[in-house]
Design a protein around this motif. Sequence first.
Motif, PDB file in Angstrom:
ATOM      1  N   GLY A   1      39.093  69.291  16.218  1.00  0.00           N
ATOM      2  CA  GLY A   1      38.207  69.334  15.059  1.00  0.00           C
ATOM      3  C   GLY A   1      36.751  69.487  15.445  1.00  0.00           C
ATOM      4  N   ARG A   2      36.333  68.744  16.490  1.00  0.00           N
ATOM      5  CA  ARG A   2      34.940  68.856  16.926  1.00  0.00           C
ATOM      6  C   ARG A   2      34.620  70.288  17.353  1.00  0.00           C
ATOM      7  NH1 ARG A   2      35.862  63.834  19.475  1.00  0.00           N
ATOM      8  NH2 ARG A   2      36.203  64.844  21.492  1.00  0.00           N
ATOM      9  N   ASN A   3      35.510  70.869  18.129  1.00  0.00           N
ATOM     10  CA  ASN A   3      35.213  72.177  18.705  1.00  0.00           C
ATOM     11  C   ASN A   3      35.344  73.317  17.717  1.00  0.00           C
ATOM     12  OD1 ASN A   3      34.588  71.209  21.290  1.00  0.00           O
ATOM     13  ND2 ASN A   3      36.745  71.091  21.838  1.00  0.00           N
ATOM     14  N   LEU A   4      36.266  73.213  16.777  1.00  0.00           N
ATOM     15  CA  LEU A   4      36.457  74.310  15.827  1.00  0.00           C
ATOM     16  C   LEU A   4      35.494  74.242  14.661  1.00  0.00           C
ATOM     17  CD1 LEU A   4      40.344  74.644  15.648  1.00  0.00           C
ATOM     18  CD2 LEU A   4      38.710  76.021  16.955  1.00  0.00           C
TER      19      LEU A   4
ATOM     20  N   TYR B   1      35.120  68.167  29.484  1.00  0.00           N
ATOM     21  CA  TYR B   1      36.485  68.688  29.454  1.00  0.00           C
ATOM     22  C   TYR B   1      36.699  69.783  28.405  1.00  0.00           C
ATOM     23  CZ  TYR B   1      37.961  64.960  32.622  1.00  0.00           C
ATOM     24  OH  TYR B   1      38.107  64.135  33.707  1.00  0.00           O
ATOM     25  N   PHE B   2      36.344  69.540  27.139  1.00  0.00           N
ATOM     26  CA  PHE B   2      36.635  70.483  26.070  1.00  0.00           C
ATOM     27  C   PHE B   2      35.341  71.088  25.534  1.00  0.00           C
ATOM     28  CE2 PHE B   2      39.654  66.862  25.599  1.00  0.00           C
ATOM     29  CZ  PHE B   2      40.770  67.492  26.125  1.00  0.00           C
ATOM     30  N   SER B   3      35.362  72.378  25.233  1.00  0.00           N
ATOM     31  CA  SER B   3      34.180  73.030  24.679  1.00  0.00           C
ATOM     32  C   SER B   3      34.593  73.936  23.525  1.00  0.00           C
ATOM     33  CB  SER B   3      33.451  73.839  25.764  1.00  0.00           C
ATOM     34  OG  SER B   3      34.295  74.855  26.261  1.00  0.00           O
ATOM     35  N   PRO B   4      33.662  74.216  22.595  1.00  0.00           N
ATOM     36  CA  PRO B   4      34.003  75.032  21.424  1.00  0.00           C
ATOM     37  C   PRO B   4      34.223  76.496  21.793  1.00  0.00           C
ATOM     38  CG  PRO B   4      31.669  74.478  21.422  1.00  0.00           C
ATOM     39  CD  PRO B   4      32.285  73.689  22.533  1.00  0.00           C
ATOM     40  N   PRO B   5      34.961  77.219  20.952  1.00  0.00           N
ATOM     41  CA  PRO B   5      35.262  78.620  21.264  1.00  0.00           C
ATOM     42  C   PRO B   5      34.076  79.561  21.094  1.00  0.00           C
ATOM     43  CG  PRO B   5      36.211  78.008  19.146  1.00  0.00           C
ATOM     44  CD  PRO B   5      35.679  76.757  19.750  1.00  0.00           C
TER      45      PRO B   5
ATOM     46  N   ARG C   1      26.348  79.414  25.985  1.00  0.00           N
ATOM     47  CA  ARG C   1      25.417  78.314  25.717  1.00  0.00           C
ATOM     48  C   ARG C   1      26.062  76.959  25.987  1.00  0.00           C
ATOM     49  NH1 ARG C   1      23.817  80.020  19.739  1.00  0.00           N
ATOM     50  NH2 ARG C   1      22.813  77.958  19.720  1.00  0.00           N
ATOM     51  N   GLN C   2      27.054  76.929  26.835  1.00  0.00           N
ATOM     52  CA  GLN C   2      27.795  75.693  27.072  1.00  0.00           C
ATOM     53  C   GLN C   2      27.755  75.281  28.544  1.00  0.00           C
ATOM     54  OE1 GLN C   2      31.755  76.356  25.578  1.00  0.00           O
ATOM     55  NE2 GLN C   2      30.974  77.168  23.648  1.00  0.00           N
ATOM     56  N   LEU C   3      27.585  73.986  28.734  1.00  0.00           N
ATOM     57  CA  LEU C   3      27.771  73.342  30.037  1.00  0.00           C
ATOM     58  C   LEU C   3      28.910  72.347  29.865  1.00  0.00           C
ATOM     59  CD1 LEU C   3      27.155  72.367  32.912  1.00  0.00           C
ATOM     60  CD2 LEU C   3      25.276  71.016  31.995  1.00  0.00           C
ATOM     61  N   VAL C   4      30.070  72.662  30.405  1.00  0.00           N
ATOM     62  CA  VAL C   4      31.217  71.764  30.290  1.00  0.00           C
ATOM     63  C   VAL C   4      31.412  71.051  31.620  1.00  0.00           C
ATOM     64  CG1 VAL C   4      32.885  73.595  30.848  1.00  0.00           C
ATOM     65  CG2 VAL C   4      33.650  71.531  29.661  1.00  0.00           C
TER      66      VAL C   4
ATOM     67  N   VAL D   1      41.395  72.398  28.339  1.00  0.00           N
ATOM     68  CA  VAL D   1      40.473  72.291  29.466  1.00  0.00           C
ATOM     69  C   VAL D   1      40.471  73.599  30.248  1.00  0.00           C
ATOM     70  CG1 VAL D   1      39.876  71.031  31.562  1.00  0.00           C
ATOM     71  CG2 VAL D   1      40.804  69.803  29.595  1.00  0.00           C
ATOM     72  N   GLY D   2      41.663  74.156  30.467  1.00  0.00           N
ATOM     73  CA  GLY D   2      41.729  75.436  31.183  1.00  0.00           C
ATOM     74  C   GLY D   2      40.951  76.526  30.471  1.00  0.00           C
ATOM     75  N   TRP D   3      41.096  76.582  29.172  1.00  0.00           N
ATOM     76  CA  TRP D   3      40.374  77.581  28.376  1.00  0.00           C
ATOM     77  C   TRP D   3      38.870  77.365  28.497  1.00  0.00           C
ATOM     78  CZ3 TRP D   3      37.077  77.779  24.189  1.00  0.00           C
ATOM     79  CH2 TRP D   3      37.025  78.984  23.492  1.00  0.00           C
ATOM     80  N   SER D   4      38.438  76.105  28.414  1.00  0.00           N
ATOM     81  CA  SER D   4      37.007  75.792  28.487  1.00  0.00           C
ATOM     82  C   SER D   4      36.447  76.112  29.870  1.00  0.00           C
ATOM     83  CB  SER D   4      36.772  74.313  28.165  1.00  0.00           C
ATOM     84  OG  SER D   4      37.207  73.992  26.860  1.00  0.00           O
ATOM     85  N   ALA D   5      37.160  75.712  30.910  1.00  0.00           N
ATOM     86  CA  ALA D   5      36.654  75.901  32.273  1.00  0.00           C
ATOM     87  C   ALA D   5      36.583  77.372  32.659  1.00  0.00           C
ATOM     88  CB  ALA D   5      37.536  75.156  33.262  1.00  0.00           C
TER      89      ALA D   5
END
Length: 366
Positions: free
Chosen positions: A69-72, A91-95, A100-103, A129-133
């Motif tokens: 929910g946070r990311n979407l 660990y998790f970042s928005p799509p 503009r993201q530092l995960v 996590v894999g998607w974010s990294a």
Amino acid sequence: MTRVGVDAHVLDGKFQGTRTWVLETLRRAPALAPDLAFVVYSGDPARTAAMLGDVEVEHRVLPPGGPVGRNLRFWPRAMREDRLDVLVTQYFSPPRHPDRQLVVVHDVLFETHPEFFGRGTRWRNKLLVGWSARRAGTVATVSEYSRSQIARVYGRRTEDVLLVHNGVEPPPPSSATLPPQVPAGTRYALMVGRLEPRKNLALALDAFARVEDPDVRLVVVGRDDFEDPATLARLAAEPRAVHLSDVPQDELWELYRHATVFLFPSRGEGWGIPVLEALAVGTPVVASDATAIPEAGGAACTYVDLAAPDAAAAFAAHLTDAFAGRLVLDADAARRHVEAFGWDRSADELVAALRRAVAPRETAAR
């Protein structure tokens, strides 16, 4: 001014390494970087402000809910409405807006040691996590071990996975007393951490059972976090064991100070903050040599190979030596190691990572 959003939802939750990392770096980074405006998102901004003290940051309410929910929904809106140039998550970042993201990915044990995780957690992390990294513009982690594993598993260049270490700040002299369950003068081995199979409480109990001295104790500090019920029953039944949870920080430091030895038999860590905390107050450490733990302890610790034929006997021998006064900490080695991993250094590394994260956008804007 560059605006930095920080997902601080872990400050509302249980005590763990990710919480400590956010709290300690946020206490320092804003003063190091007056050109960065920090916007901190948490479930209870008033409580978070009290935890951070007089640090100059903006506070925002983070609605309750999980990472999906946070990311979407939440983060794309917050990035737009609060004009964030970079968003720091763990660990998790928005799509949206990956540039503009530092995960910050503390570890990928769910990939390298899947047996420690339930099926749902394992596959959720593999996916999210894999998607974010793979997609985030900037990825950071807390140890060389995790850095190498992130690069290997997700195909990023090692040099592109930045280091923002965990750290320690040695506490000042305290007037706190030990918890009443641990009377002054008690000789005890201390173990600190959430109770889950990965932390290897079962092995600690096996080792302690071989220590023949009837007057020593095993003090375990940590809340149950899906530990094997049989292991919890063994802990409760051990007459020389003391189990504490939710210990105030000043009392926890006293437990570290007065421990005869600190025991850390974990089977997998992205770092191992308790090891560094024990060294910071001059307590000898006996730890496993698994994953990133030797980075956390350096040359000052005594290590046991968990793959040895009888690791419990090896731990028991070191505990027996400690209680007999034969296991002595190399104070100079411990001091040098602790000095190398202060939270000020971690905050410096975070600021450097943030500046690297925004550099491509600033260059493009010129």
